[in-house]
Scaffold this motif. Sequence first.
Motif, PDB file in Angstrom:
ATOM      1  N   GLU A  50       0.804  -1.226   0.000  1.00 21.73           N
ATOM      2  CA  GLU A  50       0.000   0.000   0.000  1.00 21.73           C
ATOM      3  C   GLU A  50       0.836   1.274   0.000  1.00 21.73           C
ATOM      4  N   GLY A  51       2.070   1.188   0.509  1.00 22.84           N
ATOM      5  CA  GLY A  51       2.924   2.375   0.539  1.00 22.84           C
ATOM      6  C   GLY A  51       3.847   2.482  -0.665  1.00 22.84           C
ATOM      7  N   VAL A  52       3.637   1.595  -1.657  1.00 23.32           N
ATOM      8  CA  VAL A  52       4.533   1.590  -2.819  1.00 23.32           C
ATOM      9  C   VAL A  52       4.074   2.622  -3.847  1.00 23.32           C
ATOM     10  N   ASP A  53       4.992   3.490  -4.249  1.00 25.40           N
ATOM     11  CA  ASP A  53       4.675   4.528  -5.239  1.00 25.40           C
ATOM     12  C   ASP A  53       4.979   4.074  -6.654  1.00 25.40           C
ATOM     13  N   PHE A  54       5.915   3.142  -6.771  1.00 26.97           N
ATOM     14  CA  PHE A  54       6.357   2.732  -8.108  1.00 26.97           C
ATOM     15  C   PHE A  54       6.850   1.295  -8.042  1.00 26.97           C
ATOM     16  N   LEU A  55       6.458   0.511  -9.053  1.00 24.36           N
ATOM     17  CA  LEU A  55       6.895  -0.891  -9.122  1.00 24.36           C
ATOM     18  C   LEU A  55       7.192  -1.203 -10.571  1.00 24.36           C
ATOM     19  N   ASP A  56       8.331  -1.807 -10.851  1.00 23.85           N
ATOM     20  CA  ASP A  56       8.619  -2.204 -12.228  1.00 23.85           C
ATOM     21  C   ASP A  56       8.881  -3.706 -12.302  1.00 23.85           C
ATOM     22  N   SER A  57       9.327  -4.167 -13.460  1.00 21.32           N
ATOM     23  CA  SER A  57       9.471  -5.613 -13.660  1.00 21.32           C
ATOM     24  C   SER A  57      10.579  -6.200 -12.787  1.00 21.32           C
TER      25      SER A  57
END
Lengths: 113, 156
Positions: A50-57
């Motif tokens: 829930e606190g993640v602003d950005f996620l990539d592969s």
Amino acid sequence: MDLSLSTETLGDRTVVRVGGEIDVYTAPKLREQLVELVNDGNYHLVVDMEGVDFLDSTGLGVLVGGLKRVRAHEGSLRLVCNQERILKIFRITGLTKVFPIHTSVDDAVAATD
Amino acid sequence: MATVELLFSALPEHVRTARLVAAAVARRAGVDEAVLDEVRLAVGEACSRAVGLHASHGISTPVRVVLTEDEKKFSIEVADDAPRPAAVAAALSAAAGAASGAPRGEAVPEEGVLGGEDDMGLAVISGLVDDVEVTAGESGGLIRMSWPTTPAPEAA
């Protein structure tokens, strides 16, 4: 923003709260955390995104790696995420079929297979 | 002529900078706010892939990002200097073409896709961006992506 990590034990589940950005630079820190938890015998993990602003592969790769590790011990890795922009990445890659994704930590902790 | 051109040392810590710059220029160019997350993610994937390729090939040259604002579209090119044999280049381009042509939301990753972060990055780009072109040759690779800067008029 950098990556923040904290862990909490709830019953037989270990909750990993992740904040900030998970990318090619920060993903190794998350990998280390998951590896350490599994090495210490925590096989039922809940990763709170829930606190993640950005996620990539790269981040997805780390989560898949974590899942493989806990499954080797007949464990589980559940995700908590309500953010559409993060969920979209799981959908694009077909990983919604691989990870159980819950709307709250309580829900994930209470879930059984 | 490029609106903004960025060269960065092929190190993971600089990928975030490339994302921030690309998103800032895209916003200024008039890319829809709702699409900026996609721009940020796609350019990050392309740059992460380039950084990984430079590292695995022991290449010390920087990664190049070219951001171009046209009248109706905003383009991003991410170029690496990692040489690929012709056969690999052809397979890459075919894979990217097949992925971008597939209906959205129906792609299920095979074991092989999950096995390589390089491939997963391309899968994310292909799933996100409608207009994408992946080319590679003996002198390096190029990922070209574009987004419209003006929304299509609504049908009455």
